[in-house]
Motif scaffolding. Structure first.
Motif, PDB file in Angstrom:
ATOM      1  N   ALA A 694       0.859  -1.235  -0.083  1.00  0.00           N
ATOM      2  CA  ALA A 694       0.054  -0.089  -0.034  1.00  0.00           C
ATOM      3  C   ALA A 694       0.891   1.302   0.046  1.00  0.00           C
ATOM      4  CB  ALA A 694      -0.936  -0.047   1.130  1.00  0.00           C
ATOM      5  N   LEU A 695       0.207   2.104  -0.760  1.00  0.00           N
ATOM      6  CA  LEU A 695       1.176   3.523  -0.678  1.00  0.00           C
ATOM      7  C   LEU A 695       1.236   4.117   0.790  1.00  0.00           C
ATOM      8  CD1 LEU A 695      -0.102   5.138  -4.129  1.00  0.00           C
ATOM      9  CD2 LEU A 695       2.130   4.361  -3.477  1.00  0.00           C
ATOM     10  N   PRO A 696       2.265   4.906   1.083  1.00  0.00           N
ATOM     11  CA  PRO A 696       2.258   5.515   2.398  1.00  0.00           C
ATOM     12  C   PRO A 696       1.109   6.699   2.190  1.00  0.00           C
ATOM     13  CG  PRO A 696       4.451   5.142   1.536  1.00  0.00           C
ATOM     14  CD  PRO A 696       3.771   4.840   0.606  1.00  0.00           C
ATOM     15  N   GLU A 697       0.790   7.291   3.341  1.00  0.00           N
ATOM     16  CA  GLU A 697      -0.114   8.555   3.340  1.00  0.00           C
ATOM     17  C   GLU A 697       0.351   9.689   2.368  1.00  0.00           C
ATOM     18  OE1 GLU A 697      -2.151  11.295   6.666  1.00  0.00           O
ATOM     19  OE2 GLU A 697      -1.660   9.069   7.010  1.00  0.00           O
ATOM     20  N   GLY A 698       1.685   9.856   2.480  1.00  0.00           N
ATOM     21  CA  GLY A 698       2.394  10.795   1.807  1.00  0.00           C
ATOM     22  C   GLY A 698       2.569  10.977   0.360  1.00  0.00           C
ATOM     23  N   ILE A 699       2.245   9.780  -0.264  1.00  0.00           N
ATOM     24  CA  ILE A 699       2.401   9.336  -1.582  1.00  0.00           C
ATOM     25  C   ILE A 699       1.183   9.427  -2.450  1.00  0.00           C
ATOM     26  CG2 ILE A 699       3.510   7.911  -3.389  1.00  0.00           C
ATOM     27  CD1 ILE A 699       5.507   9.049  -1.653  1.00  0.00           C
ATOM     28  N   PRO A 700       0.882  10.449  -3.310  1.00  0.00           N
ATOM     29  CA  PRO A 700      -0.612  10.186  -3.933  1.00  0.00           C
ATOM     30  C   PRO A 700      -0.513   9.181  -5.130  1.00  0.00           C
ATOM     31  CG  PRO A 700       0.844  12.050  -4.823  1.00  0.00           C
ATOM     32  CD  PRO A 700       1.580  11.563  -3.441  1.00  0.00           C
ATOM     33  N   ALA A 701      -1.755   8.677  -5.148  1.00  0.00           N
ATOM     34  CA  ALA A 701      -1.972   7.588  -6.342  1.00  0.00           C
ATOM     35  C   ALA A 701      -1.438   7.959  -7.634  1.00  0.00           C
ATOM     36  CB  ALA A 701      -3.220   6.884  -6.161  1.00  0.00           C
ATOM     37  N   LYS A 702      -1.940   9.366  -8.015  1.00  0.00           N
ATOM     38  CA  LYS A 702      -1.761  10.010  -9.254  1.00  0.00           C
ATOM     39  C   LYS A 702      -1.327  11.706  -8.926  1.00  0.00           C
ATOM     40  CE  LYS A 702      -4.145   7.120 -12.482  1.00  0.00           C
ATOM     41  NZ  LYS A 702      -5.271   7.236 -13.712  1.00  0.00           N
ATOM     42  N   ALA A 703      -0.230  12.114  -9.603  1.00  0.00           N
ATOM     43  CA  ALA A 703      -0.118  13.308  -9.613  1.00  0.00           C
ATOM     44  C   ALA A 703       0.605  13.836 -10.951  1.00  0.00           C
ATOM     45  CB  ALA A 703       0.681  13.695  -8.303  1.00  0.00           C
ATOM     46  N   SER A 704       0.936  15.070 -11.254  1.00  0.00           N
ATOM     47  CA  SER A 704       1.725  15.367 -12.413  1.00  0.00           C
ATOM     48  C   SER A 704       3.060  15.393 -12.027  1.00  0.00           C
ATOM     49  CB  SER A 704       1.211  17.035 -12.917  1.00  0.00           C
ATOM     50  OG  SER A 704       1.469  17.910 -11.978  1.00  0.00           O
ATOM     51  N   GLY A 705       4.186  15.452 -13.089  1.00  0.00           N
ATOM     52  CA  GLY A 705       5.231  15.636 -13.054  1.00  0.00           C
ATOM     53  C   GLY A 705       5.815  16.895 -12.292  1.00  0.00           C
ATOM     54  N   ALA A 706       5.046  17.912 -12.806  1.00  0.00           N
ATOM     55  CA  ALA A 706       5.269  19.260 -11.989  1.00  0.00           C
ATOM     56  C   ALA A 706       5.195  19.034 -10.521  1.00  0.00           C
ATOM     57  CB  ALA A 706       4.423  20.379 -12.660  1.00  0.00           C
ATOM     58  N   TRP A 707       3.935  18.362 -10.157  1.00  0.00           N
ATOM     59  CA  TRP A 707       3.611  18.132  -8.651  1.00  0.00           C
ATOM     60  C   TRP A 707       4.801  17.616  -8.095  1.00  0.00           C
ATOM     61  CZ3 TRP A 707       2.980  15.029  -4.491  1.00  0.00           C
ATOM     62  CH2 TRP A 707       2.240  15.321  -3.722  1.00  0.00           C
ATOM     63  N   TRP A 708       5.117  16.544  -8.550  1.00  0.00           N
ATOM     64  CA  TRP A 708       6.217  15.524  -8.044  1.00  0.00           C
ATOM     65  C   TRP A 708       7.428  16.344  -7.625  1.00  0.00           C
ATOM     66  CZ3 TRP A 708       5.793  11.393  -5.418  1.00  0.00           C
ATOM     67  CH2 TRP A 708       4.548  10.495  -5.710  1.00  0.00           C
ATOM     68  N   MET A 709       7.774  17.533  -8.673  1.00  0.00           N
ATOM     69  CA  MET A 709       9.043  18.220  -8.845  1.00  0.00           C
ATOM     70  C   MET A 709       8.785  19.309  -7.802  1.00  0.00           C
ATOM     71  SD  MET A 709      10.693  17.444 -12.731  1.00  0.00           S
ATOM     72  CE  MET A 709       9.225  18.138 -13.432  1.00  0.00           C
ATOM     73  N   SER A 710       7.516  19.696  -7.576  1.00  0.00           N
ATOM     74  CA  SER A 710       7.532  20.947  -6.996  1.00  0.00           C
ATOM     75  C   SER A 710       7.080  20.627  -5.420  1.00  0.00           C
ATOM     76  CB  SER A 710       6.490  22.190  -7.511  1.00  0.00           C
ATOM     77  OG  SER A 710       5.370  21.396  -7.813  1.00  0.00           O
ATOM     78  N   ARG A 711       6.181  19.609  -5.143  1.00  0.00           N
ATOM     79  CA  ARG A 711       5.513  19.267  -4.003  1.00  0.00           C
ATOM     80  C   ARG A 711       6.260  18.120  -3.336  1.00  0.00           C
ATOM     81  NH1 ARG A 711       0.655  21.281  -2.345  1.00  0.00           N
ATOM     82  NH2 ARG A 711       1.114  20.335  -0.486  1.00  0.00           N
ATOM     83  N   GLY A 712       6.459  16.940  -4.297  1.00  0.00           N
ATOM     84  CA  GLY A 712       7.299  15.822  -3.867  1.00  0.00           C
ATOM     85  C   GLY A 712       6.547  14.738  -3.102  1.00  0.00           C
ATOM     86  N   GLY A 713       7.221  13.919  -2.383  1.00  0.00           N
ATOM     87  CA  GLY A 713       6.704  12.862  -1.570  1.00  0.00           C
ATOM     88  C   GLY A 713       7.345  12.646  -0.324  1.00  0.00           C
ATOM     89  N   VAL A 714       6.196  12.255   0.732  1.00  0.00           N
ATOM     90  CA  VAL A 714       6.911  12.068   1.921  1.00  0.00           C
ATOM     91  C   VAL A 714       6.333  10.608   2.515  1.00  0.00           C
ATOM     92  CG1 VAL A 714       6.255  12.929   4.279  1.00  0.00           C
ATOM     93  CG2 VAL A 714       6.036  14.509   2.356  1.00  0.00           C
ATOM     94  N   VAL A 715       7.607  10.194   2.686  1.00  0.00           N
ATOM     95  CA  VAL A 715       7.723   8.726   3.335  1.00  0.00           C
ATOM     96  C   VAL A 715       8.336   8.385   4.656  1.00  0.00           C
ATOM     97  CG1 VAL A 715       8.133   6.188   2.773  1.00  0.00           C
ATOM     98  CG2 VAL A 715       7.767   7.792   0.755  1.00  0.00           C
ATOM     99  N   PRO A 716       7.798   8.736   5.644  1.00  0.00           N
ATOM    100  CA  PRO A 716       8.250   8.412   7.080  1.00  0.00           C
ATOM    101  C   PRO A 716       8.645   7.249   7.221  1.00  0.00           C
ATOM    102  CG  PRO A 716       5.786   8.544   7.431  1.00  0.00           C
ATOM    103  CD  PRO A 716       6.220   8.869   6.041  1.00  0.00           C
TER     104      PRO A 716
END
Length: 731
Positions: A694-716
């Motif tokens: 399962a994806l951690p709470e800080g990882i969206p199932a889908k997002a734009s490349g721009a989102w990933w590069m400006s907001r990123g992902g959080v994995v504790p």
């Protein structure tokens, strides 16, 4: 013509279009006597001054046109120094008062040691410049060769010296290239050093008037230092921005690279054959060719420089070039069996390896001659009659029926005193008559510089490959030189051993590849002691280190990939290191290069097999991206943060793999977002855990490349040896 470069009818221009459409150009303007070598986004320029000296003019970003370059007189002598000492000569002889590192030092037969090289002519062929220099009075010629890579702008430099006289000339130093960068107050040098099981330590230091010398005197590339460097500007250059000059020497013998400032603050770099214990008598009409020194430039920081080098190695150095196939998942038997090799035992291991998806089964040491320990058998490359009474065929056939290729370990440059080969030819090892023959690891070094030794090694390996369906060779080299004598040669020619040995090594590998085109080779030297752009012309991959601790390897792999691509970097799961590291964590560490498995499968539990099978299958889905994608080191595993983050992005940006690795992460450690790079900003990426969880709470199932590069992902991550890998797939 690219970037509007146009000197009209006065210019001689040759260009080559690369496979990707990138162009390399060699441009000569006879009016200014300037050569411009343009490729990718970079440019390397040199010019001829009024006295005929060839000077370095520019190395960096492409200049466009017009570019008012010219080689002129120097800025004046520095105090009592000779007037020509301060010239940024492209390749100087030791003469005329020149005391910075020269490209060549000679002694003529009459005792004269003064050598002054000036322009004598040139030839342009496609993306290659041949530049001829000649001494002002003696018939000694040096031809410099420059090859420009269209895709990356990397310039490959080498030199050939020719004795055109009637008497012999002694070479005391002969380098591949010398380079000059103009004064800046903040140059910083990066280079890698190490020792056995602790290779790939990154060092960074300001460039000063006290030269930094990286070298090997051991007859081989060595762990002590690697023949790679980079220069950047402290305070200006980061991982992803700012200028970086970089280079690597293509030579697997003794080598030296020196970097320091001259009296005017310019950086001078020089590299090639190590002059330590080097001498070469150049007979009339004879030539000597230097190794190749590959250099490049990036405006995109240390990461951009590394990615350029990766593309260059993958496309222009590796034997298969752009046709290189992804490295197969392999299993190696060493840690399971050591020297206790039996046919039945290897077959049982092969069955277990096949059950988890291994594609290449490699039998390590202990299969040949009287090889029951490391004290005997080296040099006798025939299967042990007691261990394999019917030869290797039954085992190889079994491996093939299991759907795997068969590979084999060899160490053909070495010999045990307790071997049939040494008893028959004790003169074939390096030695000085009347002096000790020092053993290391209970072995001696064969003098591969001898033609008869070269031919014997080639014949033995050719027979082994011809008689058996072997698809992979792990070529080991487990000690450095001592007593490098060659008593069969004249006293003045014995030091040719440093060059002829490596030439013959390359000859054997090239000939084996020609005769057996389906066989792949791995270069190994008790770990990463022989990794360079020379051996990589003949090897498909390299063994990175005997240290396979999964956490320590993260730092090693991060530094290794500053110079060399993940496509050649073998990374294994084993039992090395802290026993608290889970098998999942070990796989996540090893999946960041070419995946190998070295565990003792006989000791695994059913759950271990289930875990390994799932991880191998997951790796196969991403290995093309890992091995041949663009690498971004988002957070280095250097202890400055509780995590390390590495991102691999496919060339078409359709897939990305993000490895998020922790070690001893405290419960209250703050966790911030990790910003990814290199994605398609307009594309939409679906995220999935590499293990299917399962994806951690800080990882969206889908997002734009721009989102990933400006907001990123959080994995504790919490606790010891925690790690995850996230796969992003463009929709």
């Amino acid at each position: 013509m690219r970037r509007g470069i146009n000197f009209g009818a006065l210019c001689l221009v040759a260009s080559v279009l690369g496979a990707t459409g990138a162009r390399a150009e060699v441009i000569y303007d006879p009016a200014t006597r300037v050569f411009r070598l343009v490729g990718g986004e970079t440019e390397y320029d040199l010019g001829i001054d009024p006295e005929g000296y060839v000077q370095s003019l520019h190395w960096g970003a492409a200049l466009g046109a017009p570019a008012p370059l010219a080689a002129g007189p120097g800025a004046g002598a520095a105090g009592p120094d000779a007037p020509h000492q301060n010239l940024p000569q492209e390749f100087a002889g030791q003469g005329e008062g020149f005391v910075p590192e020269p490209g060549i030092k000679v002694a003529f037969s009459d005792g004269n040691r003064d050598l002054v090289l000036r322009y004598a002519g040139h030839r342009i062929a496609g993306n290659t410049l041949f530049l001829e220099l000649r001494d002002i009075a003696r018939p000694l010629l040096v031809t410099l060769r420059y090859d420009v890579d269209p895709a990356t702008g990397v310039v490959s430099r080498s030199a050939v010296v020719r004795n055109g006289g009637k008497a012999s000339v002694r070479l005391d130093q002969f380098l591949s290239a010398t380079f000059t960068l103009p004064y800046q107050p903040d140059y910083r040098l990066s280079y890698m050093t190490g020792r056995h099981a602790s290779e790939w330590t990154m060092n960074r230091t300001p460039v000063t008037g006290a030269a930094t010398v990286m070298e090997s005197r051991r007859g081989s590339t060595s762990y002590h230092a690697n023949p790679w460097f980079s220069l950047d500007r402290e305070g200006l250059t980061t991982e992803e921005s700012g200028p970086v000059w970089f280079g690597a020497l293509g030579w697997s013998g003794s080598w030296r690279i020196g970097v320091g400032r001259d009296l005017f603050g310019r950086v001078r770099m020089a590299g090639g054959f190590n002059p330590y214990d080097f001498a070469w008598t150049l007979k009339p009409g004879e030539t000597l060719e230097s190794p190749v020194f590959h250099v490049g430039y990036s405006d995109h920081g240390r990461g951009g420089a590394a990615r350029l080098m990766h593309r260059f190695v993958n496309g222009s150095i590796l034997p298969e070039g752009s046709r290189t196939r992804p490295r197969k998942v392999l299993y190696n038997s060493w840690e399971a069996t050591g020297f206790d090799v039996t046919e039945a035992g290897q077959m049982a291991l092969a069955e277990k390896a096949a059950s988890i998806g291994v594609e290449r089964f490699v039998m390590d040491d202990g299969w040949f001659g009287a090889r029951d320990s490391d004290r005997a058998g080296l040099g006798d490359w025939s299967p042990s009659r007691t261990k394999f009474p019917n030869g290797l065929k039954p085992l190889i056939d079994k491996v093939a029926r299991l759907g795997m290729e068969f590979g084999l370990w060899v160490e053909p440059e070495m010999v045990n005193a307790d071997s049939a080969l040494y008893r028959a030819h004790p003169d074939w090892v390096m030695n000085f008559p009347g002096r000790p023959r020092t053993e290391a690891r209970n072995q001696l070094v064969l003098n591969l510089a001898r033609t008869d030794v070269r031919d014997h090694v080639l014949a033995a390996l050719d027979r082994l490959l011809s008689e058996n369906n072997i698809r992979f060779i792990k070529w080991d080299y487990n000690r450095t030189w001592s007593e490098p004598g060659w008593p069969e040669r004249a006293a003045g020619d014995q030091q040719r051993i440093y060059v002829d040995y490596v030439r013959n090594l390359y000859f054997i590998l090239a000939e084996l590849r020609r005769r057996h085109p389906g066989v792949e080779f791995e270069a190994c030297s008790s770990g990463g002691g022989r990794v360079d752009l020379g051996i990589l012309r003949y090897s498909d991959q390299v063994w990175t280190s005997d240290n396979t601790d999964p956490f320590e390897r993260l730092a090693m792999q991060g530094n290794f990939t500053s110079a060399y691509p993940a496509s050649v970097m073998m990374a294994w799961t084993t039992e090395w290191g802290d026993p608290g590291a889970s098998l999942e964590y070990r796989f996540l560490s090893a999946m960041q290069g070419g995946l190998g498995i070295g565990n003792d499968l006989n000791a695994w539990t059913p759950q271990d097999f289930r875990t390994a099978k799932a991880m191998v299958a997951a790796y196969k889905r991403v290995r093309a991206t890992v091995q041949h994608g663009e690498l971004y080191r988002l957070a280095p595993p250097d202890g400055t943060t509780p995590y390390s983050d590495t991102l691999y992005v496919a060339a078409d940006r359709a897939q990305a793999v993000w490895f998020h690795m922790g070690h001893s992460v405290a419960v209250r450690d703050n966790v911030g977002p990790v910003l990814l790079r290199g994605l398609d900003a307009d594309g939409v990426y679906a995220a999935a855990m590499i293990d299917g969880g399962a994806l951690p709470e800080g990882i969206p199932a889908k997002a734009s490349g721009a989102w990933w590069m400006s907001r990123g992902g959080v994995v504790p991550l919490k606790g010891q040896y925690a790690g995850v890998a996230v796969v992003l797939s463009r929709q």
